[in-house]
Motif scaffolding. Sequence first.
Motif, PDB file in Angstrom:
ATOM      1  N   MET A 283       2.322   1.804  -3.412  1.00 52.12           N
ATOM      2  CA  MET A 283       1.299   2.330  -4.332  1.00 52.12           C
ATOM      3  C   MET A 283       1.086   3.830  -4.097  1.00 52.12           C
ATOM      4  SD  MET A 283      -1.624  -0.590  -4.303  1.00 52.12           S
ATOM      5  CE  MET A 283      -1.421  -2.150  -5.108  1.00 52.12           C
ATOM      6  N   GLY A 284       1.043   4.231  -2.833  1.00 54.27           N
ATOM      7  CA  GLY A 284       0.879   5.649  -2.520  1.00 54.27           C
ATOM      8  C   GLY A 284       2.036   6.478  -3.039  1.00 54.27           C
TER       9      GLY A 284
ATOM     10  N   LEU B 136      -6.878   4.503  -2.030  1.00 53.79           N
ATOM     11  CA  LEU B 136      -6.339   3.398  -2.825  1.00 53.79           C
ATOM     12  C   LEU B 136      -6.058   2.183  -1.939  1.00 53.79           C
ATOM     13  CD1 LEU B 136      -5.305   2.363  -5.556  1.00 53.79           C
ATOM     14  CD2 LEU B 136      -3.085   3.399  -4.997  1.00 53.79           C
ATOM     15  N   HIS B 137      -5.518   2.420  -0.762  1.00 52.65           N
ATOM     16  CA  HIS B 137      -5.275   1.333   0.194  1.00 52.65           C
ATOM     17  C   HIS B 137      -6.572   0.570   0.454  1.00 52.65           C
ATOM     18  CE1 HIS B 137      -3.586  -0.079   4.289  1.00 52.65           C
ATOM     19  NE2 HIS B 137      -4.756  -0.650   4.126  1.00 52.65           N
TER      20      HIS B 137
ATOM     21  N   VAL C 101      -9.464   0.482  -1.188  1.00 50.79           N
ATOM     22  CA  VAL C 101     -10.030  -0.177  -2.362  1.00 50.79           C
ATOM     23  C   VAL C 101      -9.241  -1.441  -2.692  1.00 50.79           C
ATOM     24  CG1 VAL C 101     -10.391   0.074  -4.855  1.00 50.79           C
ATOM     25  CG2 VAL C 101     -11.072   1.914  -3.309  1.00 50.79           C
ATOM     26  N   THR C 102      -7.921  -1.360  -2.624  1.00 54.79           N
ATOM     27  CA  THR C 102      -7.122  -2.530  -2.987  1.00 54.79           C
ATOM     28  C   THR C 102      -7.161  -3.621  -1.919  1.00 54.79           C
ATOM     29  OG1 THR C 102      -5.079  -1.462  -2.195  1.00 54.79           O
ATOM     30  CG2 THR C 102      -5.586  -1.284  -4.556  1.00 54.79           C
TER      31      THR C 102
ATOM     32  N   PRO D 162     -13.119   3.550   2.107  1.00 59.88           N
ATOM     33  CA  PRO D 162     -12.832   3.685   0.675  1.00 59.88           C
ATOM     34  C   PRO D 162     -13.625   4.816   0.013  1.00 59.88           C
ATOM     35  CG  PRO D 162     -14.005   1.631   1.133  1.00 59.88           C
ATOM     36  CD  PRO D 162     -13.650   2.236   2.449  1.00 59.88           C
TER      37      PRO D 162
ATOM     38  N   HIS E  99       0.826  -1.213   0.000  1.00 55.02           N
ATOM     39  CA  HIS E  99       0.000   0.000   0.000  1.00 55.02           C
ATOM     40  C   HIS E  99       0.857   1.259   0.000  1.00 55.02           C
ATOM     41  CE1 HIS E  99      -3.620  -2.316   0.483  1.00 55.02           C
ATOM     42  NE2 HIS E  99      -3.247  -2.804   1.655  1.00 55.02           N
TER      43      HIS E  99
ATOM     44  N   LEU F 175      -5.752  10.391  -1.159  1.00 55.95           N
ATOM     45  CA  LEU F 175      -5.832   9.499  -2.321  1.00 55.95           C
ATOM     46  C   LEU F 175      -5.154   8.165  -2.050  1.00 55.95           C
ATOM     47  CD1 LEU F 175      -5.177  12.052  -5.198  1.00 55.95           C
ATOM     48  CD2 LEU F 175      -7.361  10.943  -4.629  1.00 55.95           C
ATOM     49  N   SER F 176      -4.025   8.207  -1.372  1.00 59.15           N
ATOM     50  CA  SER F 176      -3.324   6.970  -1.035  1.00 59.15           C
ATOM     51  C   SER F 176      -4.126   6.128  -0.045  1.00 59.15           C
ATOM     52  CB  SER F 176      -1.941   7.297  -0.467  1.00 59.15           C
ATOM     53  OG  SER F 176      -1.236   6.124  -0.156  1.00 59.15           O
TER      54      SER F 176
ATOM     55  N   GLY G 176     -11.908   8.611  -0.712  1.00 59.29           N
ATOM     56  CA  GLY G 176     -11.936   8.919  -2.143  1.00 59.29           C
ATOM     57  C   GLY G 176     -12.556  10.272  -2.426  1.00 59.29           C
TER      58      GLY G 176
ATOM     59  N   LEU H 139       1.687   7.016  -6.768  1.00 55.93           N
ATOM     60  CA  LEU H 139       0.749   8.088  -7.113  1.00 55.93           C
ATOM     61  C   LEU H 139       1.460   9.429  -7.246  1.00 55.93           C
ATOM     62  CD1 LEU H 139      -2.320   7.442  -4.754  1.00 55.93           C
ATOM     63  CD2 LEU H 139      -2.239   7.139  -7.224  1.00 55.93           C
TER      64      LEU H 139
END
Length: 185
Positions: free
Chosen positions: A9-10, A89-90, A92-93, A55, A6, A85-86, A59, A13
């Motif tokens: 991924m952040g 994304l965490h 949701v994933t 989520p 996670h 945003l990160s 968002g 971004l």
Amino acid sequence: MMNTTHTAMGLTLAAPLVLVAPELAPVAALAGLAGGVFPDLDLLSGQHRRTLHFPVYYGVAGVAASGAALLAPTEWTVAAAFFLLSAALHCVTDAAGGGLELRPWEATDDRGVYVHPAGRWIRPRRWVRYDGAPEDLLLTAVFSIPGLLLFDGLVRALTVVGLAASVVYVAVRKRLPEVETRYLR
């Protein structure tokens, strides 16, 4: 997924800012890392993937904060946008991974992530079978590439530490339930 996945991924971004706003890229990357970590602090509450996993709310707040950052790009507005945003994304994933059971490779739990406005759990998709699975490490490695190539200093150091921690975690992941049940209860 692993927390390090996670965070990577952040960080990813924030990578485009290296080209469009290099002076803001480091703060965006650090905020992306922090936003990737934050939802998992609910592990301490006993209500994992429910207490700090939002989520939808992250968002919506992230889109609003991104608008503010576009209109008034300061370190604070950019940090808020990338953090939110990160975190989104965490959350949701997390639904792409496994459930909440002690041994998620057994696939016995249907709770992926809680969606508060709907008042229900989203089932885990198990595209990444469980946190610490080999494919999870692969994702961490791929999403760490921008942190290794585009950043220096603290961001690069944190990326290296995250990768190293991921390798160790993957190596011991399937032994952890035994350690917890034998020694920690």
